[in-house]
Design a protein around this motif. Structure first.
Motif, PDB file in Angstrom:
ATOM      1  N   THR A  51       0.815  -1.213   0.000  1.00  0.00           N
ATOM      2  CA  THR A  51       0.000   0.000   0.000  1.00  0.00           C
ATOM      3  C   THR A  51       0.848   1.262   0.000  1.00  0.00           C
ATOM      4  OG1 THR A  51      -0.177  -0.141   2.396  1.00  0.00           O
ATOM      5  CG2 THR A  51      -1.953  -1.114   1.107  1.00  0.00           C
ATOM      6  N   ASP A  52       1.977   1.261   0.698  1.00  0.00           N
ATOM      7  CA  ASP A  52       2.841   2.439   0.740  1.00  0.00           C
ATOM      8  C   ASP A  52       4.298   2.000   0.563  1.00  0.00           C
ATOM      9  OD1 ASP A  52       3.724   4.990   0.975  1.00  0.00           O
ATOM     10  OD2 ASP A  52       3.276   5.202   3.109  1.00  0.00           O
ATOM     11  N   PRO A  53       4.735   1.706  -0.666  1.00  0.00           N
ATOM     12  CA  PRO A  53       6.089   1.188  -0.872  1.00  0.00           C
ATOM     13  C   PRO A  53       7.195   2.165  -0.495  1.00  0.00           C
ATOM     14  CG  PRO A  53       5.031   1.615  -2.972  1.00  0.00           C
ATOM     15  CD  PRO A  53       4.005   1.836  -1.910  1.00  0.00           C
ATOM     16  N   ALA A  54       6.891   3.443  -0.350  1.00  0.00           N
ATOM     17  CA  ALA A  54       7.917   4.413   0.031  1.00  0.00           C
ATOM     18  C   ALA A  54       8.355   4.231   1.482  1.00  0.00           C
ATOM     19  CB  ALA A  54       7.402   5.825  -0.180  1.00  0.00           C
ATOM     20  N   ARG A  55       7.564   3.526   2.280  1.00  0.00           N
ATOM     21  CA  ARG A  55       7.896   3.338   3.695  1.00  0.00           C
ATOM     22  C   ARG A  55       8.727   2.089   3.951  1.00  0.00           C
ATOM     23  NH1 ARG A  55       3.195   4.071   7.668  1.00  0.00           N
ATOM     24  NH2 ARG A  55       5.015   4.028   8.995  1.00  0.00           N
ATOM     25  N   ILE A  56       9.020   1.304   2.933  1.00  0.00           N
ATOM     26  CA  ILE A  56       9.825   0.103   3.107  1.00  0.00           C
ATOM     27  C   ILE A  56      11.270   0.534   3.360  1.00  0.00           C
ATOM     28  CG2 ILE A  56      10.702  -1.972   1.973  1.00  0.00           C
ATOM     29  CD1 ILE A  56       8.082  -2.102   0.472  1.00  0.00           C
ATOM     30  N   ALA A  57      11.916  -0.106   4.340  1.00  0.00           N
ATOM     31  CA  ALA A  57      13.274   0.278   4.704  1.00  0.00           C
ATOM     32  C   ALA A  57      14.114  -0.958   5.002  1.00  0.00           C
ATOM     33  CB  ALA A  57      13.252   1.176   5.943  1.00  0.00           C
ATOM     34  N   VAL A  58      15.422  -0.774   5.006  1.00  0.00           N
ATOM     35  CA  VAL A  58      16.363  -1.821   5.377  1.00  0.00           C
ATOM     36  C   VAL A  58      17.013  -1.387   6.676  1.00  0.00           C
ATOM     37  CG1 VAL A  58      18.486  -3.014   4.734  1.00  0.00           C
ATOM     38  CG2 VAL A  58      16.801  -2.453   2.995  1.00  0.00           C
ATOM     39  N   ILE A  59      17.041  -2.282   7.653  1.00  0.00           N
ATOM     40  CA  ILE A  59      17.682  -1.984   8.937  1.00  0.00           C
ATOM     41  C   ILE A  59      19.093  -2.545   8.889  1.00  0.00           C
ATOM     42  CG2 ILE A  59      17.589  -2.364  11.418  1.00  0.00           C
ATOM     43  CD1 ILE A  59      14.548  -2.676  11.085  1.00  0.00           C
ATOM     44  N   LEU A  60      20.069  -1.696   9.150  1.00  0.00           N
ATOM     45  CA  LEU A  60      21.465  -2.099   9.124  1.00  0.00           C
ATOM     46  C   LEU A  60      22.032  -2.133  10.535  1.00  0.00           C
ATOM     47  CD1 LEU A  60      22.702   0.078   6.136  1.00  0.00           C
ATOM     48  CD2 LEU A  60      22.079  -2.328   6.103  1.00  0.00           C
ATOM     49  N   ALA A  61      22.904  -3.096  10.780  1.00  0.00           N
ATOM     50  CA  ALA A  61      23.572  -3.207  12.076  1.00  0.00           C
ATOM     51  C   ALA A  61      25.013  -2.743  11.914  1.00  0.00           C
ATOM     52  CB  ALA A  61      23.540  -4.643  12.568  1.00  0.00           C
ATOM     53  N   ALA A  62      25.455  -1.887  12.804  1.00  0.00           N
ATOM     54  CA  ALA A  62      26.832  -1.405  12.763  1.00  0.00           C
ATOM     55  C   ALA A  62      27.764  -2.502  13.262  1.00  0.00           C
ATOM     56  CB  ALA A  62      26.981  -0.169  13.632  1.00  0.00           C
ATOM     57  N   SER A  63      28.868  -2.659  12.582  1.00  0.00           N
ATOM     58  CA  SER A  63      29.850  -3.665  12.957  1.00  0.00           C
ATOM     59  C   SER A  63      30.718  -3.132  14.088  1.00  0.00           C
ATOM     60  CB  SER A  63      30.710  -4.013  11.744  1.00  0.00           C
ATOM     61  OG  SER A  63      31.744  -4.874  12.115  1.00  0.00           O
ATOM     62  N   GLU A  64      31.026  -4.000  15.058  1.00  0.00           N
ATOM     63  CA  GLU A  64      31.873  -3.591  16.187  1.00  0.00           C
ATOM     64  C   GLU A  64      33.322  -3.392  15.748  1.00  0.00           C
ATOM     65  OE1 GLU A  64      31.370  -6.547  19.176  1.00  0.00           O
ATOM     66  OE2 GLU A  64      29.261  -6.070  19.496  1.00  0.00           O
ATOM     67  N   LYS A  65      33.724  -4.047  14.680  1.00  0.00           N
ATOM     68  CA  LYS A  65      35.103  -3.953  14.201  1.00  0.00           C
ATOM     69  C   LYS A  65      35.306  -2.772  13.259  1.00  0.00           C
ATOM     70  CE  LYS A  65      35.621  -8.909  14.514  1.00  0.00           C
ATOM     71  NZ  LYS A  65      35.793 -10.159  13.792  1.00  0.00           N
ATOM     72  N   GLY A  66      34.253  -2.025  13.007  1.00  0.00           N
ATOM     73  CA  GLY A  66      34.382  -0.856  12.156  1.00  0.00           C
ATOM     74  C   GLY A  66      34.249  -1.171  10.672  1.00  0.00           C
ATOM     75  N   GLY A  67      33.774  -2.367  10.349  1.00  0.00           N
ATOM     76  CA  GLY A  67      33.607  -2.723   8.942  1.00  0.00           C
ATOM     77  C   GLY A  67      32.324  -2.109   8.393  1.00  0.00           C
ATOM     78  N   SER A  68      31.918  -2.596   7.252  1.00  0.00           N
ATOM     79  CA  SER A  68      30.707  -2.054   6.642  1.00  0.00           C
ATOM     80  C   SER A  68      29.468  -2.581   7.367  1.00  0.00           C
ATOM     81  CB  SER A  68      30.653  -2.444   5.166  1.00  0.00           C
ATOM     82  OG  SER A  68      30.585  -3.852   5.052  1.00  0.00           O
TER      83      SER A  68
END
Length: 83
Positions: A51-68
Protein backbone atom coordinates in the motif's frame (compact mmCIF):
# COMPACT_ATOMS: atom_id res chain seq x y z
CA UNK A 1 10.69 4.60 -53.26
CA UNK A 2 9.05 1.72 -55.10
CA UNK A 3 12.10 1.57 -57.38
CA UNK A 4 14.38 1.27 -54.32
CA UNK A 5 12.24 -1.53 -52.91
CA UNK A 6 12.39 -3.47 -56.21
CA UNK A 7 16.16 -2.97 -56.34
CA UNK A 8 16.51 -4.31 -52.78
CA UNK A 9 14.42 -7.37 -53.64
CA UNK A 10 16.48 -8.03 -56.79
CA UNK A 11 19.73 -7.71 -54.86
CA UNK A 12 18.57 -9.98 -52.05
CA UNK A 13 17.27 -12.59 -54.50
CA UNK A 14 20.78 -12.86 -56.02
CA UNK A 15 22.23 -14.05 -52.70
CA UNK A 16 19.65 -16.27 -50.95
CA UNK A 17 22.03 -17.50 -48.22
CA UNK A 18 22.75 -13.96 -47.09
CA UNK A 19 19.04 -13.12 -47.24
CA UNK A 20 18.03 -16.09 -45.09
CA UNK A 21 20.85 -15.43 -42.64
CA UNK A 22 19.83 -11.78 -42.30
CA UNK A 23 16.19 -12.77 -41.77
CA UNK A 24 17.23 -15.38 -39.18
CA UNK A 25 19.44 -12.93 -37.29
CA UNK A 26 16.68 -10.30 -37.25
CA UNK A 27 14.12 -12.86 -36.06
CA UNK A 28 16.40 -14.07 -33.27
CA UNK A 29 17.16 -10.51 -32.19
CA UNK A 30 13.49 -9.53 -32.09
CA UNK A 31 12.58 -12.72 -30.24
CA UNK A 32 15.33 -12.26 -27.66
CA UNK A 33 14.34 -8.63 -27.14
CA UNK A 34 10.71 -9.61 -26.61
CA UNK A 35 11.68 -12.36 -24.17
CA UNK A 36 13.91 -10.05 -22.12
CA UNK A 37 11.28 -7.32 -21.94
CA UNK A 38 8.63 -9.89 -20.99
CA UNK A 39 10.76 -10.87 -17.99
CA UNK A 40 12.15 -7.44 -17.07
CA UNK A 41 8.86 -5.56 -16.96
CA UNK A 42 7.08 -7.68 -14.33
CA UNK A 43 10.22 -8.20 -12.23
CA UNK A 44 11.84 -4.75 -12.25
CA UNK A 45 9.43 -2.14 -13.55
CA UNK A 46 6.08 -3.08 -12.00
CA UNK A 47 5.30 -1.20 -8.76
CA UNK A 48 5.62 -3.10 -5.51
CA UNK A 49 2.41 -4.76 -4.27
CA UNK A 50 2.34 -2.80 -1.00
CA UNK A 51 0.00 0.00 0.00
CA UNK A 52 2.84 2.44 0.74
CA UNK A 53 6.09 1.19 -0.87
CA UNK A 54 7.92 4.41 0.03
CA UNK A 55 7.90 3.34 3.70
CA UNK A 56 9.83 0.10 3.11
CA UNK A 57 13.27 0.28 4.70
CA UNK A 58 16.36 -1.82 5.38
CA UNK A 59 17.68 -1.98 8.94
CA UNK A 60 21.46 -2.10 9.12
CA UNK A 61 23.57 -3.21 12.08
CA UNK A 62 26.83 -1.40 12.76
CA UNK A 63 29.85 -3.66 12.96
CA UNK A 64 31.87 -3.59 16.19
CA UNK A 65 35.10 -3.95 14.20
CA UNK A 66 34.38 -0.86 12.16
CA UNK A 67 33.61 -2.72 8.94
CA UNK A 68 30.71 -2.05 6.64
CA UNK A 69 27.17 -2.20 7.95
CA UNK A 70 25.26 -5.42 7.35
CA UNK A 71 21.49 -5.91 6.97
CA UNK A 72 19.78 -7.29 10.08
CA UNK A 73 18.07 -10.64 9.61
CA UNK A 74 14.48 -11.01 10.83
CA UNK A 75 15.63 -13.47 13.53
CA UNK A 76 18.28 -11.08 14.87
CA UNK A 77 15.78 -8.21 14.85
CA UNK A 78 13.24 -10.27 16.82
CA UNK A 79 15.89 -11.41 19.30
CA UNK A 80 17.44 -8.00 19.83
CA UNK A 81 14.54 -5.58 19.73
CA UNK A 82 11.39 -7.49 20.60
CA UNK A 83 12.51 -9.24 23.81
Amino acid sequence: MLRDFRYALRTLSKSPRFTWMAVLVLALGLGANSAVLTVVFPVLLRPLPYTDPARIAVILAASEKGGSDQPVTPGDFRETFLH
